[in-house]
Design a protein around this motif. Sequence first.
Motif, short mmCIF file in Angstrom:
data_model
loop_
_atom_site.label_atom_id
_atom_site.label_comp_id
_atom_site.label_asym_id
_atom_site.label_seq_id
_atom_site.Cartn_x
_atom_site.Cartn_y
_atom_site.Cartn_z
N LYS A 160 -41.30 25.46 -15.89
CA LYS A 160 -41.62 26.01 -16.98
C LYS A 160 -40.07 27.28 -17.37
N GLN A 161 -39.30 26.36 -18.17
CA GLN A 161 -38.08 27.34 -18.44
C GLN A 161 -37.88 28.64 -17.73
N GLN A 162 -38.66 29.41 -18.65
CA GLN A 162 -38.76 30.47 -17.97
C GLN A 162 -38.81 30.69 -16.07
N TRP A 163 -39.26 30.18 -15.37
CA TRP A 163 -38.80 29.74 -13.99
C TRP A 163 -38.14 29.22 -13.14
N LEU A 164 -37.62 28.63 -13.43
CA LEU A 164 -36.39 27.72 -13.64
C LEU A 164 -34.73 28.58 -13.70
N GLU A 165 -35.09 29.16 -14.87
CA GLU A 165 -33.95 29.66 -15.17
C GLU A 165 -33.37 31.05 -13.64
N ARG A 166 -34.58 31.93 -13.85
CA ARG A 166 -34.14 33.21 -12.73
C ARG A 166 -34.56 32.43 -11.37
N MET A 167 -34.60 31.11 -11.01
CA MET A 167 -34.43 30.61 -9.66
C MET A 167 -32.82 30.25 -8.95
N PRO A 168 -32.64 30.96 -7.82
CA PRO A 168 -31.65 30.41 -7.67
C PRO A 168 -31.32 28.74 -7.09
N PRO A 169 -29.88 28.68 -7.10
CA PRO A 169 -29.82 27.23 -7.18
C PRO A 169 -30.55 26.33 -5.89
N TYR A 170 -30.30 25.00 -5.42
CA TYR A 170 -31.99 24.57 -4.42
C TYR A 170 -30.37 24.37 -3.28
N GLN A 171 -29.23 23.35 -3.44
CA GLN A 171 -28.11 23.16 -3.25
C GLN A 171 -27.42 22.85 -3.66
N GLY A 172 -26.43 23.18 -2.95
CA GLY A 172 -24.91 23.01 -3.63
C GLY A 172 -24.11 21.93 -3.75
N GLY A 173 -22.98 22.49 -4.36
CA GLY A 173 -22.23 20.80 -5.29
C GLY A 173 -21.86 20.48 -6.22
N GLY A 174 -21.07 19.04 -6.50
CA GLY A 174 -21.14 18.84 -7.66
C GLY A 174 -22.03 18.96 -8.38
N ASP A 175 -21.92 18.36 -9.68
CA ASP A 175 -22.54 18.58 -11.09
C ASP A 175 -23.74 19.53 -11.51
N MET A 176 -23.43 20.76 -10.08
CA MET A 176 -24.75 22.36 -10.35
C MET A 176 -23.37 23.00 -10.88
N ILE A 177 -22.27 22.78 -11.23
CA ILE A 177 -21.69 23.36 -11.31
C ILE A 177 -20.41 23.68 -12.69
N LEU A 178 -20.60 24.93 -13.37
CA LEU A 178 -19.46 25.15 -14.23
C LEU A 178 -18.33 25.11 -14.05
N SER A 179 -17.84 26.13 -13.09
CA SER A 179 -16.83 26.07 -12.99
C SER A 179 -16.56 26.72 -11.09
N VAL A 180 -15.52 26.22 -10.32
CA VAL A 180 -15.33 26.62 -8.80
C VAL A 180 -14.13 26.71 -8.22
N SER A 181 -14.27 28.46 -7.92
CA SER A 181 -13.02 28.79 -7.78
C SER A 181 -13.46 29.42 -6.43
#
Lengths: 152, 420
Positions: free
Chosen positions: B253-274
């Motif tokens: 459910k969106q209400q859960w997913l949107e408050r959950m932190p990412p599972y794995q980091g990497g490409g495609d899961m980001i908007l911008s990286v610095s």
Amino acid sequence: MDDKHTLMDLYRRSVLQHSRTPHNFGRLDAADLKAEGHNPLCGDKLTVYLRLDGNDILDISFEGVGCAISLASASMMTEAVKGKALSTAQSEANDIIGNFARPDARWNGDRLGELAALGGVREYPSRIKCAVLPWKTLCAAISKTEQTVSTE
Amino acid sequence: MNATGQIPDSSNSARPALDNDRIRGDFPILHQSINGCPLAYLDNAASSQRPRQVLDAIQHYYCHDHSNVHRGVHTLSHRATEAYEGAREKVRKFINARSVTEIVFTRGTTDAINLVADSLGRDFSADDEILISHMEHHSNIVPWQLLCEKTGAQLKVAPINRQGELLLDDCLALMSDKTRLVAIAHVSNALGTINPVERLIPAARDRNIPVLVDGAQAIPHQAIDVQALDCDFYAFSSHKMCGPTGIGVLYGKQQWLERMPPYQGGGDMILSVSFEQTLYNELPYRFEAGTPNIAGAIGLGAAIDYLDTIGMASIAAYEADLLTYATSAISELPGIRLIGTAAEKAGVISFNVDDIHPHDLGTVLDHQGVAIRTGHHCAMPVMEFFGIPGTARASLAFYNNRQDIDQLVEGLKLAIRMFQ
């Protein structure tokens, strides 16, 4: 496995007889050595007990649950090594384990006596571990290994 | 004995309308001999087979459309992205989710459950509890044990009865203010039991406890409507529903997913990286790090198209009829003990025959061309509950037929003759 191997090559009469009425089945009181073997994938579990007279195996038994192949292998094993020196039993066990593990090698059935009937299992890669478990457990008992052995 | 509680008439005249001959023609793998006998594939709960339509879709993708998704401006990247996102929409529609933002592609059910355990569970503490049932697959036990080890949370286990049914009242009684999540199988892989999730979920909702449903064994057998169920998470695998291996879905459910932190980091899961700050992508991409299993998703989409042409209602009715036939035929054999006799069951028959070890049954049946699963079925607590090391398990799909069952029964008769 090609079609010429029949079920009867795996489940020979003597294998079925040993699995139905295993020899030397049960706990051995006052055992000098014992070890547990476990095959987590099958759920096979067995304990091998040894009573010694010096370095000779005076008596041997096993108990546990397993498939026809592991029960027959364990039953035949107890008959094969009873009365033998520990070192002889260990070397025979290693020999048998090696034979099971090399499907291409000629199954040296002539000097194995009744154990030769287990040779059919080599055509069934997923079942070799069933036949090997009692022998590995025997080796563990002889080397007084405390931890449970596994064929996985 | 189907999801709606109807017991189908198993007489020949009233057999459900599903063109089994035509369907079997779609599955190349079924048309072969095993040990000189026609293959009777009855290990569908472990993994199903793929129709030609799925194989063609994957081949077409790799022959014509492959590139990476969400990245390039060139034509192939666009085609790959369209196909990948098209598959997501097919999944959304198949389970009636509100939005594609609620459909996360994973490696499978196990990965989906681990995602929730890792992400939702990140702020669990020693005061929290997670509630599962005694009939769970290891994949719905071990991720929670790992989480408990990490956070100090407690794992609670709802009991089952001798028929292999969840004791719902006991389960509800185990829910408390401490319960952070209920994780439960929709259908048990070892027993075939259909759990009463439609009663459990509202009870959890009343207590504000989210519910994760492990749908791996339910999704191939019945229509799933996540909005009607009102579950918070629903996890399933493509390979159990005629799609490729290595891809699965987490509905959240969106209400859960949107408050959950990412599972794995990497490409495609980001908007911008610095190096100072990284902004995560929107849903569902935030949970899809790295190049995804594009061909897998497309294959899953093709599997959904295929299942839709037959219709999940027809599949459920056909399989319920076949289950009744198989249960009755197997029960008539001497020395049979069925493990899992729930009133509500889906396509699984777990059994033992006297004291013949399941692996011996499996080998004898394989010689008759019959593929079944033997062992503990990754559900060791279930085996322990019934006091057995394992079972033989025949599991059905809509491409099976009564000949497959008859072949199984003949093989069992041979095994009984051999070992008695």
